[in-house]
Design a protein around this motif. Structure first.
Motif, short mmCIF file in Angstrom:
data_model
loop_
_atom_site.label_atom_id
_atom_site.label_comp_id
_atom_site.label_asym_id
_atom_site.label_seq_id
_atom_site.Cartn_x
_atom_site.Cartn_y
_atom_site.Cartn_z
N LYS A 107 -7.47 -7.57 -2.53
CA LYS A 107 -8.13 -6.55 -1.74
C LYS A 107 -7.26 -6.22 -0.53
N VAL A 108 -6.90 -4.96 -0.39
CA VAL A 108 -6.07 -4.51 0.73
C VAL A 108 -6.96 -3.76 1.70
N ALA A 109 -7.15 -4.31 2.89
CA ALA A 109 -8.00 -3.69 3.91
C ALA A 109 -7.17 -2.69 4.71
N LEU A 110 -7.72 -1.51 4.90
CA LEU A 110 -7.06 -0.44 5.65
C LEU A 110 -8.04 0.12 6.68
N PRO A 111 -7.52 0.70 7.77
CA PRO A 111 -8.42 1.35 8.72
C PRO A 111 -9.16 2.51 8.06
N ASP A 112 -10.44 2.61 8.33
CA ASP A 112 -11.23 3.70 7.77
C ASP A 112 -11.07 4.94 8.65
N ALA A 420 -6.52 9.34 1.96
CA ALA A 420 -7.23 9.64 3.21
C ALA A 420 -6.57 8.90 4.37
N VAL A 421 -6.21 7.65 4.16
CA VAL A 421 -5.51 6.89 5.21
C VAL A 421 -4.12 7.48 5.44
N ALA A 422 -3.43 7.85 4.37
CA ALA A 422 -2.09 8.42 4.51
C ALA A 422 -2.10 9.71 5.33
N ASP A 423 -3.14 10.49 5.18
CA ASP A 423 -3.23 11.75 5.94
C ASP A 423 -3.56 11.50 7.40
N ALA A 424 -4.42 10.52 7.67
CA ALA A 424 -4.91 10.31 9.04
C ALA A 424 -4.04 9.36 9.85
N ASP A 425 -3.49 8.34 9.20
CA ASP A 425 -2.78 7.27 9.92
C ASP A 425 -1.69 6.70 9.02
N PRO A 426 -0.64 7.44 8.74
CA PRO A 426 0.33 7.03 7.71
C PRO A 426 1.00 5.70 7.98
N LEU A 427 1.23 5.35 9.24
CA LEU A 427 1.89 4.08 9.54
C LEU A 427 1.00 2.88 9.24
#
Length: 503
Positions: A107-112, A420-427
């Motif tokens: 499971k890879v957790a990412l910022p929502d 969605a994460v790539a668009d909002a916060d790519p780093l």
């Protein structure tokens, strides 16, 4: 009626011996060509590191990504930098797939991006334990590997093979043949607790088997390093024995060990990686302490999350860890770098034309990662400032563009979350990155690293530090700075920048 698995065993063992013999006859084909060093990791724990140190003397840990059959052949062959390790390993522990017919994921957790205070998750495949030819092909995979492991063991060395109810009984018969039935030291049973299905129609399966074999009738066993308190008061029959001293000394553990599962309980205060099937530190620590001493050379050829290498490093052993999974090796690299390990090599084991059994191993395994074109990782200009005999180097990430083909490994929902994460916060998609301030175009020596934490627990970082600050001895002339980054899907990107000095 087709032959039973038991009837097939002699043929499986014979074929594996033939394959191993072919490799051993042709070791010169593996020397110096199979293992390629991708990185010298010099852990900095997110703090600016000093100048590259001389690592030509002594042992350097090796984290190897690739087929362990090719890696072991290369270790047996040796090369100009490393002599053959035949008969040199003091301890081997392996936790191979169990023939469970299941796929395992991380499971890879990412910022929502929609809820800043929360996280979103995607699932990335860790490894597959599905075998195209069933249990027969699983056993055929293990046989030549176990034979090469025996070749690597010292005469006083031991091997621990960690399995469960799926195929352990068949593998034990194979181990009796390869290692010698007389060299079985213990069949250890690791017991643990956990919930079962409410509709279960048998007892809850909550134990694994660990088969410990020595190579010969002379083996290492450090009894005093693994003693534990007595489970109760001493009974009768101890006349003439100092009962107080005996109680203080403790006992050698039985061959059944009750220890919590690493994935469920944080029993030792050490953060888990979230890697599927990770084993607890207490179990690995006992094995390492029992069958090796400080400075011994130990190895895990199904390295997974790097738990064995981490504990070996913590216990001052020299180590080798090999895994074919990109997710496993990235997890291990992060774990070792983040816990202040001694400098170690990250290598790849290149596939070799000599016959291997990759075609028989079902869906297990992953291709070696290919470097992305450099436009995927964007950086600000390197800031290099001179101050007397020192200089400061600042490297800052600017943007990351996710190569879309990589996202095709995910299901539709996870792919949508990832984009969605790539668009909002790519780093936020960068899992690990490192800096070599004096790249020579050959060996990448990372003296600064930053990485995301594991599964989403309170207080864990979901993003890497985007700024690297390195304080270095002054160097005249320009620097060639190399930056390597790995994203959450395992794609590695490299950028090389020229850094001129500024006042």
């Amino acid at each position: 009626m087709p032959p039973s698995l038991l009837e097939q065993l002699p043929e499986i063992i014979a074929a594996g011996r033939k394959q191993a013999a072919h490799i051993l006859r042709n070791l010169e084909a593996y020397g110096g060509t199979v293992l390629q060093t991708r990185e010298m990791v010099m852990p900095a724990n997110g703090v600016a590191a000093g100048a590259t140190q001389d690592l030509e003397t002594g042992w350097t840990g090796r984290l190897i990504h690739g087929d362990n059959l090719a890696a072991m052949a290369a270790l047996l062959a040796g090369d100009e930098q490393m002599p053959s390790l035949r008969g040199k390993l003091d301890l081997i522990y392996i936790d191979p797939p169990f023939d469970s017919r299941s796929d395992y994921h991380m499971k890879v957790a990412l910022p929502d991006p929609m809820r800043p205070a929360r996280t979103t998750q995607i699932r990335r495949q860790a490894y597959s334990d599905v075998w195209r030819g069933g249990t027969a092909s699983y056993l055929a995979m293990l046989v030549p590997r176990l034979i090469l492991m025996r070749e690597l063991l010292a005469d006083t060395g031991s091997i621990y093979v960690h399995l469960d109810w799926h195929a352990g009984h068949y593998v034990k018969v194979i181990l009796d043949d390869i290692m010698g039935r007389q060299n079985l030291r213990n069949e250890i049973v690791w017991c643990y607790h956990g919930p079962g299905s409410p509709r279960m129609r048998q007892f809850n399966r909550k134990h694994d088997h660990i088969y410990w074999y020595s190579k010969s009738d002379a083996w290492t066993f450090n009894a005093d390093d693994v003693r534990m308190p007595l489970s109760g008061p001493l009974g009768g029959g101890w006349a003439g024995i100092d009962r107080a001293a005996l109680a203080q000394r403790g006992k050698i553990p039985e061959d059944w060990w009750e220890m919590a599962v690493a994935a469920r309980l944080r029993v030792d205060g050490i953060r888990r990686t979230g890697y599927a099937t990770e084993k607890p530190n207490a179990l690995l620590e006992r094995i390492i302490q029992a069958s090796s001493g400080p400075g011994a050379l130990v190895a895990d050829f199904f390295g997974g999350s790097g738990a064995f290498a981490y504990n070996a490093e913590r216990l001052s052993r020299n180590w080798i860890s090999v895994d074919i999974g990109a997710a496993a090796c990235l997890t291990a690299r992060k774990r070792l770098a983040g816990h202040g390990a001694r400098p170690f090599l990250y290598q790849t084991a290149r596939s070799h034309p000599a016959p291997t059994d990759q075609s028989s191993s079902g869906t297990r395994g992953h291709r070696l990662p290919q470097a992305a074109s450099r436009q995927h990782l964007l950086l600000h200009p390197v800031d290099r400032r001179i101050n007397s005999g020192q200089e400061t180097l600042q490297v800052r990430l600017k943007n990351y563009v996710l190569p879309s083909p990589q996202a095709n490994e995910l299901d539709a929902d996870d792919r949508s979350r990832l984009h969605a994460v790539a668009d909002a916060d790519p780093l936020a998609l960068i899992e690990y990155w490192a800096v070599d301030p004096d790249y020579d175009g050959k060996l990448f020596r990372s003296i600064w690293q930053s990485h995301r934490s594991g599964p989403a627990h309170a207080g864990q970082a979901l993003r890497v530090s985007t700024l690297a600050v390195l304080r270095l001895p002054r160097k005249h002339g320009p620097r060639q700075v190399c930056i390597r980054a790995v994203d959450v899907l395992g794609l590695e990107t490299e950028v090389v920048l020229r850094a001129e000095a500024s006042a």
